[in-house]
Write a protein that holds these residues in place. Structure first.
Motif, PDB file in Angstrom:
ATOM      1  N   VAL A   1      29.793  58.756  61.306  1.00  0.00           N
ATOM      2  CA  VAL A   1      30.998  59.329  61.930  1.00  0.00           C
ATOM      3  C   VAL A   1      31.606  60.324  60.946  1.00  0.00           C
ATOM      4  O   VAL A   1      31.612  60.082  59.735  1.00  0.00           O
TER       5      VAL A   1
ATOM      6  N   PHE B   1      33.890  53.122  70.728  1.00  0.00           N
ATOM      7  CA  PHE B   1      33.294  54.360  71.249  1.00  0.00           C
ATOM      8  C   PHE B   1      33.571  54.570  72.740  1.00  0.00           C
ATOM      9  O   PHE B   1      33.038  55.473  73.348  1.00  0.00           O
TER      10      PHE B   1
ATOM     11  N   SER C   1      26.692  54.339  70.402  1.00  0.00           N
ATOM     12  CA  SER C   1      27.585  54.160  69.253  1.00  0.00           C
ATOM     13  C   SER C   1      26.840  54.521  67.970  1.00  0.00           C
ATOM     14  O   SER C   1      25.620  54.403  67.897  1.00  0.00           O
TER      15      SER C   1
ATOM     16  N   ASN D   1      36.267  55.917  66.508  1.00  0.00           N
ATOM     17  CA  ASN D   1      34.864  55.763  66.104  1.00  0.00           C
ATOM     18  C   ASN D   1      34.733  55.145  64.715  1.00  0.00           C
ATOM     19  O   ASN D   1      33.835  54.328  64.462  1.00  0.00           O
TER      20      ASN D   1
END
Length: 410
Positions: free
Chosen positions: A21, A153, A15, A148
């Motif tokens: 992200v 995730f 993650s 995300n």
């Protein structure tokens, strides 16, 4: 595909913190734009319904196509804690027509010994005329980005097609209820060894359910059903973990118009049926079962335009906690009685066919209840989670067929 099963369960990609992200949406082809759909707006839910009912999953012969009702979409897309950003559409920029859709809802999954938050991805649909535009991969990337951004995730999804790599595969089984109609629309046929009249006799169900103490689930049953469900689902390698609110939503929120009388076991707008068995002396809930309605449009038929299909949802019985119940046949016998009553209720409610998959404990009672194997297979996939294959249509690694999978996807 073809790789050895992983030795350890776990994520594939770690993650990331939110700031790592991607922050902006993925670009769409020229002339298209992103649109977050408001499922609380009847106009927008109708747009999703129209798109799916004309362009979603069909059988290989293009005879039947799923027809999700507006009530069904409300029930499926708005569980407790849902994110509106996960109801993702694509519109034509010029006229704002909805031409593609994908959705996610939050779930807590247990896979073997690990429990994690995930998204359940569903209803990926692109308008038939735009299938050359490569919209599907962009929809998948964008819904992944949206998940995300909220710190999720992992995902679970299903498909009829084989992609790398299913974690399990289950087969559809069908229990015919309305024989004349099913033959008329070519869903089934009269075997050589039988006449139509005999076939109708063989598949006839009783007029009323058999089990004593059986009644529709009510609000007061939520905590007992949740406790029974939680204990029962421990037996499967992959299963959802539900809060009280999620149990309430899944089993009670799709009951239709409660002000209308329930005629023949059915209310207007009803999408889910949940029944409990209550011990009259102790007032304990000893069993429950549920099924949901997902009709299919019958394409180009002169007489019938809708196939009324019921799908087995979740169930549980406390018989399983008795020592030896799996081996001495008492569990299968009890489940046959429970699902047998579900068939009676579905038949009385006007369903044409009752469908189930080879998951949970279904394999033990499908033959007894005259279910026949269908052509369709459903492949289960986990995104960014590695685990050895789970027992679905076949037994795997000492686990009986079906008992690897305890997740029913809508």
């Amino acid at each position: 595909m073809g790789e050895d099963a992983p030795l350890d369960d776990g994520y594939i990609e770690p993650s990331k913190p939110r700031e790592e992200v991607r922050q902006e949406p993925y670009p769409l082809p020229k002339d298209f734009e992103w649109s977050v759909l408001d499922i609380n707006d009847p106009k927008q839910i109708k747009e999703v319904y129209d798109l799916l009912s004309l362009n979603y999953v069909e059988d290989d012969d293009a005879s039947f196509r799923f027809q999700y009702s507006a009530e069904f979409l409300e029930w499926a897309l708005k569980p407790p804690g849902y994110y509106k950003e996960w109801h993702l559409g694509v519109r034509v920029s010029s006229n704002k027509k909805l031409v593609a859709f994908i959705s996610g809802v939050p779930v807590t999954l247990r896979v073997r010994g690990n429990v994690f938050r995930a998204s359940e991805i569903n209803y990926l649909c692109v308008h038939k005329k735009l299938r050359s535009k490569r919209l599907a991969p962009v929809l998948i990337k964008e819904i992944t980005r949206q998940c995300n951004l909220l710190g999720i995730f992992q995902a679970i999804y299903t498909a009829g097609v084989v992609l790398p790599t299913p974690v399990s595969t289950c087969r559809y089984f069908h229990r015919s209820l309305n024989i004349p109609k099913l033959i008329d629309v070519k869903f089934t046929f009269v075997p050589r060894s039988m006449t139509l009249a005999r076939m109708i006799r063989v598949f006839k169900t009783a007029a009323v359910p058999h089990l004593g103490g059986l009644r529709e689930m009510e609000e007061k049953d939520v905590s007992q059903v949740a406790e029974l469900f939680t204990r029962y689902m421990q037996r499967f390698d992959m299963a959802p973990v539900m809060t009280l609110d999620e149990v309430r939503h899944q089993f009670l929120s799709g009951r239709g118009d409660l002000e209308s009388p329930s005629e023949k076991y059915r209310r207007p707008g009803q999408v889910v049926w949940t029944y409990v068995v209550e011990n009259p002396e102790t007032r304990r809930i000893t069993d429950f079962f549920s099924f949901y309605s997902l009709p299919s449009t019958i394409i180009n038929h002169p007489k019938h335009n809708l196939l009324e299909a019921a799908y087995l949802f979740y169930y549980a019985t406390d018989v399983v906690f008795d020592a030896g119940s799996e081996h001495n046949g008492t569990l299968n016998k009890r489940l046959s009685s429970l699902v047998g009553d579900a068939l009676i209720i579905a038949n009385q409610a006007g369903f044409d066919v009752f469908n189930a998959l080879t998951l949970m404990d279904n394999v033990g009672f499908l033959e007894d209840l005259k279910f026949g194997a269908g052509d369709g297979l459903l492949n289960f996939y986990l995104y960014n989670w590695r685990t050895a294959p789970l027992a679905g249509v076949k037994a795997i690694g000492g686990v009986d067929a079906g008992k690897g999978v305890g997740v029913v996807m809508l």
